[in-house]
Design a protein around this motif. Structure first.
Motif, PDB file in Angstrom:
ATOM      1  N   LYS A 114       0.716  -1.177  -0.117  1.00 22.25           N
ATOM      2  CA  LYS A 114       0.162   0.099   0.035  1.00 22.25           C
ATOM      3  C   LYS A 114       1.048   1.361  -0.053  1.00 22.25           C
ATOM      4  CE  LYS A 114      -3.543   2.718   2.534  1.00 22.25           C
ATOM      5  NZ  LYS A 114      -4.040   2.550   4.044  1.00 22.25           N
ATOM      6  N   PRO A 115       0.583   2.122  -0.981  1.00 23.38           N
ATOM      7  CA  PRO A 115       1.324   3.390  -1.016  1.00 23.38           C
ATOM      8  C   PRO A 115       1.433   4.190   0.442  1.00 23.38           C
ATOM      9  CG  PRO A 115      -0.194   3.380  -2.951  1.00 23.38           C
ATOM     10  CD  PRO A 115      -0.431   2.294  -1.768  1.00 23.38           C
ATOM     11  N   GLY A 116       2.781   4.333   0.934  1.00 22.49           N
ATOM     12  CA  GLY A 116       2.720   5.223   2.203  1.00 22.49           C
ATOM     13  C   GLY A 116       2.406   4.075   3.481  1.00 22.49           C
ATOM     14  N   GLY A 117       2.404   2.879   3.343  1.00 27.03           N
ATOM     15  CA  GLY A 117       2.067   2.059   4.348  1.00 27.03           C
ATOM     16  C   GLY A 117       2.668   0.648   4.365  1.00 27.03           C
ATOM     17  N   LYS A 118       2.661   0.024   5.324  1.00 27.56           N
ATOM     18  CA  LYS A 118       3.176  -1.480   5.310  1.00 27.56           C
ATOM     19  C   LYS A 118       2.386  -2.558   5.070  1.00 27.56           C
ATOM     20  CE  LYS A 118       6.579  -0.175   8.895  1.00 27.56           C
ATOM     21  NZ  LYS A 118       7.219  -0.541  10.076  1.00 27.56           N
ATOM     22  N   ALA A 119       0.979  -2.249   5.009  1.00 29.89           N
ATOM     23  CA  ALA A 119       0.037  -3.273   4.638  1.00 29.89           C
ATOM     24  C   ALA A 119       0.210  -3.477   2.847  1.00 29.89           C
ATOM     25  CB  ALA A 119      -1.528  -2.625   5.068  1.00 29.89           C
ATOM     26  N   ARG A 120      -0.254  -4.973   2.889  1.00 23.14           N
ATOM     27  CA  ARG A 120      -0.200  -5.633   1.432  1.00 23.14           C
ATOM     28  C   ARG A 120      -1.785  -4.998   0.983  1.00 23.14           C
ATOM     29  NH1 ARG A 120       4.691  -6.046  -0.631  1.00 23.14           N
ATOM     30  NH2 ARG A 120       6.293  -6.755   1.094  1.00 23.14           N
ATOM     31  N   MET A 121      -1.566  -4.540  -0.451  1.00 22.20           N
ATOM     32  CA  MET A 121      -2.799  -4.312  -1.150  1.00 22.20           C
ATOM     33  C   MET A 121      -3.000  -5.308  -2.378  1.00 22.20           C
ATOM     34  SD  MET A 121      -3.873  -0.494  -2.405  1.00 22.20           S
ATOM     35  CE  MET A 121      -5.699  -0.280  -2.813  1.00 22.20           C
ATOM     36  N   PHE A 122      -4.479  -5.669  -2.611  1.00 23.71           N
ATOM     37  CA  PHE A 122      -4.861  -6.566  -3.496  1.00 23.71           C
ATOM     38  C   PHE A 122      -6.049  -5.929  -4.426  1.00 23.71           C
ATOM     39  CE2 PHE A 122      -2.861  -8.837  -0.290  1.00 23.71           C
ATOM     40  CZ  PHE A 122      -1.872  -9.926  -1.022  1.00 23.71           C
ATOM     41  N   VAL A 123      -5.748  -5.802  -5.672  1.00 32.65           N
ATOM     42  CA  VAL A 123      -6.566  -5.251  -6.574  1.00 32.65           C
ATOM     43  C   VAL A 123      -7.109  -6.495  -7.534  1.00 32.65           C
ATOM     44  CG1 VAL A 123      -6.877  -3.617  -8.327  1.00 32.65           C
ATOM     45  CG2 VAL A 123      -5.692  -3.076  -6.433  1.00 32.65           C
ATOM     46  N   LEU A 124      -8.346  -6.717  -7.715  1.00 36.72           N
ATOM     47  CA  LEU A 124      -9.186  -7.506  -8.260  1.00 36.72           C
ATOM     48  C   LEU A 124      -9.960  -6.883  -9.631  1.00 36.72           C
ATOM     49  CD1 LEU A 124      -8.171  -9.331  -6.023  1.00 36.72           C
ATOM     50  CD2 LEU A 124     -10.285 -10.699  -6.318  1.00 36.72           C
ATOM     51  N   ASP A 125     -10.009  -6.871 -10.866  1.00 37.56           N
ATOM     52  CA  ASP A 125     -10.642  -6.252 -11.713  1.00 37.56           C
ATOM     53  C   ASP A 125     -11.704  -7.374 -12.615  1.00 37.56           C
ATOM     54  OD1 ASP A 125      -9.564  -3.930 -11.545  1.00 37.56           O
ATOM     55  OD2 ASP A 125      -8.144  -3.983 -13.222  1.00 37.56           O
ATOM     56  N   TYR A 126     -12.815  -6.579 -12.831  1.00 32.85           N
ATOM     57  CA  TYR A 126     -13.897  -7.642 -13.354  1.00 32.85           C
ATOM     58  C   TYR A 126     -14.355  -6.796 -14.696  1.00 32.85           C
ATOM     59  CZ  TYR A 126     -14.195  -9.852  -8.880  1.00 32.85           C
ATOM     60  OH  TYR A 126     -13.839 -10.459  -7.498  1.00 32.85           O
ATOM     61  N   GLU A 127     -14.157  -7.340 -15.914  1.00 34.79           N
ATOM     62  CA  GLU A 127     -14.565  -6.571 -17.316  1.00 34.79           C
ATOM     63  C   GLU A 127     -15.891  -6.901 -17.730  1.00 34.79           C
ATOM     64  OE1 GLU A 127     -11.530  -7.803 -19.964  1.00 34.79           O
ATOM     65  OE2 GLU A 127      -9.929  -6.221 -18.754  1.00 34.79           O
ATOM     66  N   ASP A 128     -16.354  -5.907 -18.428  1.00 38.94           N
ATOM     67  CA  ASP A 128     -17.740  -6.006 -19.128  1.00 38.94           C
ATOM     68  C   ASP A 128     -18.683  -6.543 -18.130  1.00 38.94           C
ATOM     69  OD1 ASP A 128     -16.449  -5.405 -21.509  1.00 38.94           O
ATOM     70  OD2 ASP A 128     -15.793  -7.582 -21.700  1.00 38.94           O
ATOM     71  N   VAL A 129     -18.907  -5.970 -17.160  1.00 34.33           N
ATOM     72  CA  VAL A 129     -20.186  -6.344 -16.096  1.00 34.33           C
ATOM     73  C   VAL A 129     -21.495  -5.677 -16.419  1.00 34.33           C
ATOM     74  CG1 VAL A 129     -20.798  -6.060 -13.653  1.00 34.33           C
ATOM     75  CG2 VAL A 129     -18.344  -6.279 -14.145  1.00 34.33           C
ATOM     76  N   PRO A 130     -22.503  -6.284 -16.667  1.00 37.29           N
ATOM     77  CA  PRO A 130     -23.778  -5.973 -17.161  1.00 37.29           C
ATOM     78  C   PRO A 130     -24.288  -4.655 -15.963  1.00 37.29           C
ATOM     79  CG  PRO A 130     -23.857  -8.385 -17.269  1.00 37.29           C
ATOM     80  CD  PRO A 130     -22.606  -7.944 -16.491  1.00 37.29           C
ATOM     81  N   GLU A 131     -24.946  -3.823 -16.710  1.00 32.92           N
ATOM     82  CA  GLU A 131     -25.412  -2.786 -15.588  1.00 32.92           C
ATOM     83  C   GLU A 131     -26.229  -3.349 -14.583  1.00 32.92           C
ATOM     84  OE1 GLU A 131     -28.148   1.476 -15.783  1.00 32.92           O
ATOM     85  OE2 GLU A 131     -27.561   0.145 -17.650  1.00 32.92           O
TER      86      GLU A 131
END
Length: 553
Positions: free
Chosen positions: A467-484
């Protein structure tokens, strides 16, 4: 001896910290750029150090000079029928006899390096049929380099079974440093099947058997990557691994109107023999129907059924990044997908660990599993030679009941991209005993997205870092083309086996249908944690279940 990090990764929620979170409609990063359409050439590689290594390049063109071959030296035999039952009888008889290894490979053939071996070409564009009336062709490969096991080849044409004897005149050895005696006595190492899967009238390679019991296939637009094996024994065990080998093949000459090819194989090793039937249907998605029967010679623990192997070096989803490589990712497969027995879909990104690691990902026989390459843009890899964006997915659908057992994932450390370091297989709960008989069948699909389609949203990208500016680990998951409206009134279920989850949130991209989930992990002093994330609405999952093993190494 290996030190195994054996951990159970459950797909149900863990007994640890979880937090249901509402979805926030905030922006995320823009989508990736479009791929290059440049055609990648074959890639030259250094000598490998593992039997898992197989050529990771596009197949040689089928168009080679043609000159007459000598008449076959063996006489054909006419039989009423020949197929899997006869191969099973041969395997059963062989299991009752002492194991006899293949004759040694001559030293000068053994000294050939990768590039030298690839220079050996057949002098005919079809070595199996006497006329080009069928929709497929077959080529045979000589022994040499790493490929020391000798195989026998037979052609079945109607009721006639004809041994296809090795002849040095069938190959162009160029100026390679091989003695005349070696050239005359090499013998076959395997075979390749060709079919017009990319362009009408152009026969491209679709299937290859070469090296122990390894085989691999291609769909339209793909180049070789992940592989399969007939059987695994002792994979990742402290006692070492045994590699059963295909010792004889029978290739059935297809009817001119047929869209498929039948191939039978006899497998042998110090511990087990096996009889195989492969029904191959080549096309945009190449399908291989497999039926196999095994006859143990001795007690065997650590059996691996339908083993898949692949290479994973690095990608953006690694916690520790590859700092001195110009490419953003290097892998033949980026993750393991599973359709569990209860219908749940699971996605486990692969890793290149610091130490050998073994994970148990399913305790009941899954409906399907496979190694996938989800990123299909050139810029995802930026490698003109290797063409990692064209590596095939391979998806396995078991048939019938394989008995109690576990779906295993083995991840082996590697310092380069030239050795397979990933293995996936079904391990029976009980070992095999001499005199037993074990039969399984399954369907394999090879190509770009050949597996079953999930009814839930798939994870298109995983990213990990500090994580920017911290010690914690950050995880990011993306989902594409999700219906409205797909994620309306949904909650995030995120859990960890160690430490605690912080700041979970889901955001929508302001100018697309993509969503991004992010959260932080405070390990609280732990060296390893098993992470799990899924989006739910009530008791219904809206996404596949994402699994990840975080480690300080």
């Amino acid at each position: 001896m290996f030190t195994l990090a054996m951990l159970l990764v459950a797909c149900s929620p863990a007994d640890d910290t979880s937090a249901p979170v509402a979805i926030d409609e905030a922006p995320i990063l823009p989508s990736e750029s479009e791929p290059s359409e440049q055609e990648p050439p074959a890639k030259s590689q250094p000598a490998p150090s593992s039997i898992y290594n197989l050529e990771r390049v596009q197949p040689e063109p089928a168009s080679v000079p043609v000159r007459p071959q000598p008449e076959d030296m063996a006489e054909a035999s006419t039989v009423a029928a020949f197929g899997l039952p006869e191969i099973r009888q041969k395997a059963r008889r062989l299991a009752a006899e002492p194991y006899e290894p293949s004759r040694p490979l001559p030293d000068d053939a053994k000294r050939l390096n990768y590039d030298q071996y690839r220079r050996i070409l057949p002098v005919a564009g079809d070595m199996g049929w006497s006329d080009p009336a069928t929709g497929s062709r077959v080529l045979f490969d000589p022994r040499g380099y790493l490929f020391d096991q000798e195989v026998r080849i037979n052609i079945i044409d109607g009721d006639t079974v004809t041994p296809h004897n090795y002849s040095a005149d069938a190959f162009d050895f160029k100026d390679l440093p091989l003695s005349e005696e070696t050239r005359e006595t090499l013998g076959f190492a395997g075979l390749r099947l060709l079919a017009p899967i990319n362009k009408a009238g152009k026969f491209d390679e679709v299937l290859s058997f070469k090296g122990a019991s390894f085989f691999r296939a291609l769909g339209a637009g793909s180049v070789y990557g992940a592989s399969a094996r007939g059987l695994g024994i002792g994979t990742a065990s402290a006692d070492g691994e045994e590699f059963p080998a295909f010792r004889e093949f029978w290739v059935v000459r297809p009817d001119p109107a047929s869209q498929g090819v039948s191939i039978y194989a006899l497998m042998d090793s110090p511990s087990v023999t096996g009889a195989f039937a492969f029904e191959v249907s080549a096309g945009p998605r190449t399908q291989v129907e497999v039926e196999a029967t095994f006859f143990p010679r001795k007690e065997i623990d650590g059996v691996g059924l339908s083993p898949l192997t692949s290479m994973y070096y690095f990608s953006p989803h690694d916690v520790i990044k590859q700092g001195d490589d110009f490419r953003p990712a290097v892998h033949d497969s980026e993750g393991l997908a599973i359709q569990m027995s209860n219908g749940e879909w699971v996605w486990r990104p692969l890793q290149n660990p610091a130490d050998l690691e073994v994970s148990v990902l399913a305790g009941t026989q899954p409906m399907g599993f496979g190694l996938l390459q989800r990123h299909r843009k050139f810029d995802d890899y930026s490698d003109v030679e290797a063409a990692y964006h064209q590596r095939p997915d391979v998806w396995v659908e078991p048939h019938g009941d394989w008995g109690e057992g576990q779906l295993m994932l083995v991840e082996i450390p590697t310092v380069n991209e030239y050795n397979d370091n990933i293995a996936v297989f079904w391990r029976p709960a009980s070992g095999w005993r001499p005199g037993g008989t074990h039969t399984i069948s399954y369907t394999m699909n090879w190509g770009h997205r050949p597996g079953a389609l999930a009814e839930v949203m798939s994870v298109s990208d995983t990213r990990a870092g500090r994580k920017p500016g911290g010690k914690a680990r950050m995880f990011v998951l993306d989902y594409e083309d999700v219906p409205e409206g797909f994620f309306e009134n949904a909650e995030l279920e995120i859990s960890t086996s160690a430490g605690k989850i912080l700041n979970p949130v889901m955001r929508r991209h302001p100018s697309s249908d993509n969503y991004r989930m992010s959260f932080e992990l405070d390990p609280e002093g732990a060296d390893m944690a098993e992470l799990r994330a899924v989006v739910m609405r009530g008791s219904r999952p809206l996404t596949e279940t994402w699994l990840y093993r975080w480690s300080t190494k």
